[in-house]
Write a protein that holds these residues in place. Structure first.
Motif, mmCIF file in Angstrom:
data_model
loop_
_atom_site.group_PDB
_atom_site.id
_atom_site.type_symbol
_atom_site.label_atom_id
_atom_site.label_comp_id
_atom_site.label_asym_id
_atom_site.label_seq_id
_atom_site.Cartn_x
_atom_site.Cartn_y
_atom_site.Cartn_z
ATOM 1 N N VAL A 80 0.785 -1.248 0.133
ATOM 2 C CA VAL A 80 -0.119 0.067 0.003
ATOM 3 C C VAL A 80 0.911 1.367 0.057
ATOM 4 C CG1 VAL A 80 -1.796 1.337 1.194
ATOM 5 C CG2 VAL A 80 -1.809 -1.024 1.196
ATOM 6 N N TRP A 81 1.848 1.166 0.931
ATOM 7 C CA TRP A 81 2.775 2.437 0.989
ATOM 8 C C TRP A 81 3.483 2.703 -0.374
ATOM 9 C CZ3 TRP A 81 7.989 1.975 4.329
ATOM 10 C CH2 TRP A 81 8.519 3.260 4.556
ATOM 11 N N GLY A 82 3.933 1.531 -0.859
ATOM 12 C CA GLY A 82 4.750 1.767 -2.332
ATOM 13 C C GLY A 82 3.782 2.314 -3.451
ATOM 14 N N VAL A 83 2.581 1.701 -3.544
ATOM 15 C CA VAL A 83 1.451 2.212 -4.594
ATOM 16 C C VAL A 83 1.023 3.701 -4.210
ATOM 17 C CG1 VAL A 83 -0.792 1.899 -5.520
ATOM 18 C CG2 VAL A 83 0.960 0.009 -5.164
ATOM 19 N N GLU A 84 0.780 3.977 -3.066
ATOM 20 C CA GLU A 84 0.269 5.103 -2.641
ATOM 21 C C GLU A 84 1.250 6.501 -2.750
ATOM 22 O OE1 GLU A 84 -2.640 6.186 -2.352
ATOM 23 O OE2 GLU A 84 -3.873 4.535 -2.038
ATOM 24 N N SER A 85 2.462 6.144 -2.171
ATOM 25 C CA SER A 85 3.527 7.244 -2.387
ATOM 26 C C SER A 85 4.876 6.912 -2.652
ATOM 27 C CB SER A 85 3.460 8.189 -0.837
ATOM 28 O OG SER A 85 4.141 7.104 -0.144
ATOM 29 N N ASN A 86 5.048 5.875 -3.328
ATOM 30 C CA ASN A 86 6.258 5.334 -3.680
ATOM 31 C C ASN A 86 7.241 5.519 -2.240
ATOM 32 O OD1 ASN A 86 8.336 4.190 -5.192
ATOM 33 N ND2 ASN A 86 9.138 6.341 -6.004
ATOM 34 N N TYR A 87 6.908 4.899 -1.433
ATOM 35 C CA TYR A 87 7.459 4.816 -0.068
ATOM 36 C C TYR A 87 7.807 6.172 0.478
ATOM 37 C CZ TYR A 87 7.768 -0.017 -2.233
ATOM 38 O OH TYR A 87 7.389 -1.065 -2.906
ATOM 39 N N GLY A 88 6.995 6.891 0.228
ATOM 40 C CA GLY A 88 7.029 8.427 0.978
ATOM 41 C C GLY A 88 7.958 9.314 0.071
ATOM 42 N N ARG A 89 8.133 8.962 -1.234
ATOM 43 C CA ARG A 89 8.784 9.909 -2.061
ATOM 44 C C ARG A 89 7.895 10.819 -2.925
ATOM 45 N NH1 ARG A 89 11.086 4.579 -3.433
ATOM 46 N NH2 ARG A 89 13.348 4.556 -2.473
ATOM 47 N N ASN A 90 6.557 10.317 -2.985
ATOM 48 C CA ASN A 90 5.607 11.218 -3.683
ATOM 49 C C ASN A 90 4.405 11.419 -2.953
ATOM 50 O OD1 ASN A 90 7.601 11.275 -5.851
ATOM 51 N ND2 ASN A 90 6.799 9.299 -6.614
ATOM 52 N N PHE A 91 4.315 12.464 -2.099
ATOM 53 C CA PHE A 91 3.376 12.757 -1.450
ATOM 54 C C PHE A 91 2.093 13.449 -2.299
ATOM 55 C CE2 PHE A 91 5.372 12.881 2.789
ATOM 56 C CZ PHE A 91 5.512 11.631 3.023
ATOM 57 N N GLY A 92 2.610 14.117 -3.417
ATOM 58 C CA GLY A 92 1.687 14.855 -4.115
ATOM 59 C C GLY A 92 1.872 16.277 -3.751
ATOM 60 N N ARG A 93 1.910 17.230 -4.765
ATOM 61 C CA ARG A 93 2.397 18.577 -4.606
ATOM 62 C C ARG A 93 1.526 19.543 -4.420
ATOM 63 N NH1 ARG A 93 6.568 18.416 -9.885
ATOM 64 N NH2 ARG A 93 7.774 16.510 -9.102
ATOM 65 N N ARG A 94 0.188 19.226 -4.360
ATOM 66 C CA ARG A 94 -1.090 20.212 -4.227
ATOM 67 C C ARG A 94 -1.392 20.587 -2.893
ATOM 68 N NH1 ARG A 94 -3.092 21.432 -9.275
ATOM 69 N NH2 ARG A 94 -2.656 20.032 -10.976
ATOM 70 N N PRO A 95 -1.412 21.844 -2.401
ATOM 71 C CA PRO A 95 -2.009 22.208 -1.177
ATOM 72 C C PRO A 95 -3.199 21.728 -0.905
ATOM 73 C CG PRO A 95 -0.847 24.099 -2.349
ATOM 74 C CD PRO A 95 -1.137 23.034 -3.429
#
Length: 403
Positions: A123-138
């Motif tokens: 789940v962590w890997g699919v959702e944020s690439n292990y915390g690398r990609n949280f998303g950039r939109r406020p």
């Protein structure tokens, strides 16, 4: 604490401007009027005026997010492209590293929630690439915009007010509340109302911080799955083989039958072995139709599905978890395409080759955004192909060839 009925002068001025404009008033004025309505509703949600005025009143709309409502990749991307980018060798290797790095935390999470480490890490890997990609939109900007424009406004208002409550309670630094266009945030991308219901303080610091605390995020994910009906020590499903002439109308995740009934209907394991039989209920999904891989999905697949309500998404997590446990890449039945999808490494190579051909696509990041797809369409025209902007193995092989 400021009284909720004391309206900031700046907000009153914006509302007055909106009232003075004609029916086709610009988005900013309409947004200001909507914010005033939301400010009044915030009081009934138990939020202070100070919180709303500090974090919501200064916002400007981000109209780009409205267009994303009907363009989610889980529903618009071919399944072989979707999985190729989400479950590749790179993500498997990174996931196995996370299993080692966070072994003690994952063991403690499993002891409390009885969800296995591979599933939580998938789940962590699919959702944020292990915390690398949280998303950039406020987060608040996206949610406020969607609360005022487009469909499902009531849904997004709930999420916006939940976000303000998270800020008011001090769980997450507002500056770190960036995420997806729809409002999901943190290591495992919880929606704010889901956070309110299911996030846990696993590291014991008094905050439920899904952005700054990996233990909180992993435990919250396990808690989510348990509440969604996760069954420990059971598989998510079985890749199956359909009998000749099978009636595909019998498929459907919710069209449950016992494994014994599926066995009687002529289904086998994908390798030809017999299904286990018994009373365990399973639905049949055919992500690419009857000529592609078939899966009998059990209760744990439904728990994964509840995380994002898309079968392709649940399949990505399930397959990644299997690979983290050592399963081979791909499925026994191939996807029904002569042009398979690209891994992220392949996508980066496509981007580099496009740049070498003189296309200005920006950063080489493996994300096939608008500029990359425009460049792909241009080279497809040069090759005499249909300019659909899609990148597959056929395009990669052609780009590798000198003109």
């Amino acid at each position: 604490m400021t009284a909720m009925n004391t309206v900031p002068a700046s907000l009153l001025a914006a509302v007055a401007l909106a009232a003075a404009l004609p029916a086709h008033a610009n988005d900013e004025a309409a947004f200001a009027a909507c914010l005033q309505e939301l400010r009044g509703e915030a009081r009934t949600r138990g939020l202070s005026a100070a919180t709303f005025d500090a974090h919501a009143a200064p916002l400007a709309p981000d109209m780009a997010v409205v267009g994303f409502l009907d363009a989610q990749p889980e529903f618009t991307t071919a399944i072989w492209d979707y999985l190729a980018g989400l479950v590749d060798d790179e993500r498997v290797a990174d996931g196995q590293a996370m299993l080692r790095e966070w072994a003690d935390t994952l063991a403690a999470v499993q002891a409390r929630y009885d969800v296995d480490p591979a599933t939580v890490v998938a789940v962590w890997g699919v959702e944020s690439n292990y915390g690398r990609n949280f998303g950039r939109r406020p987060l608040l900007q996206s949610l406020a915009t969607l609360s005022c424009f487009g469909r499902r406004q009531a849904f997004f208002r709930d999420e916006m007010f939940a976000t303000l409550k998270i800020i008011e309670e001090g769980h997450v630094d507002p500056a770190h509340l960036t995420g997806s266009w729809a409002g999901a945030f943190g290591h495992t991308q919880f929606m704010p109302t889901t956070y309110q219901r299911l996030a846990v303080d696993f590291d014991g610091d008094g905050r439920r911080d899904l952005v700054g605390s990996v233990p909180d995020a992993l435990a919250s994910t396990a808690n989510f799955l348990v509440k969604a009906g996760w069954q420990p020590n059971q598989p998510w499903g079985i890749e199956a083989r359909l009998p000749a002439g099978f009636d595909a109308s019998q498929a459907g995740r919710r069209a449950k039958r016992s494994l014994a009934q599926w066995q009687a209907a002529g289904l086998t394991r994908a390798d030809g072995g017999a299904l286990p039989g018994g009373d365990t209920q399973a639905g049949l999904i055919l992500p690419a139709g009857p000529n592609g891989p078939a899966f009998l999905t059990l209760r744990n697949f439904d728990a994964l599905f509840s995380y994002n309500a898309a079968e392709s998404y649940a399949l990505a997590i399930a397959h990644l978890a299997d690979r983290l446990r050592g399963a081979p890449a791909g499925f026994r039945t191939p996807w029904p395409t002569d042009d398979p999808g690209l891994s992220r490494a392949d996508r980066r190579e496509v981007q580099r080759l496009l740049i070498e051909r003189g296309h200005d696509i920006g950063e080489v990041d493996g994300l096939l955004g608008t500029n990359t797809r425009r460049a792909i369409a241009e080279v497809q025209r040069q090759f005499g192909w249909e300019p659909d902007g899609r990148a597959g193995q056929r395009l990669l092989q052609r780009l590798r060839q000198p003109d």
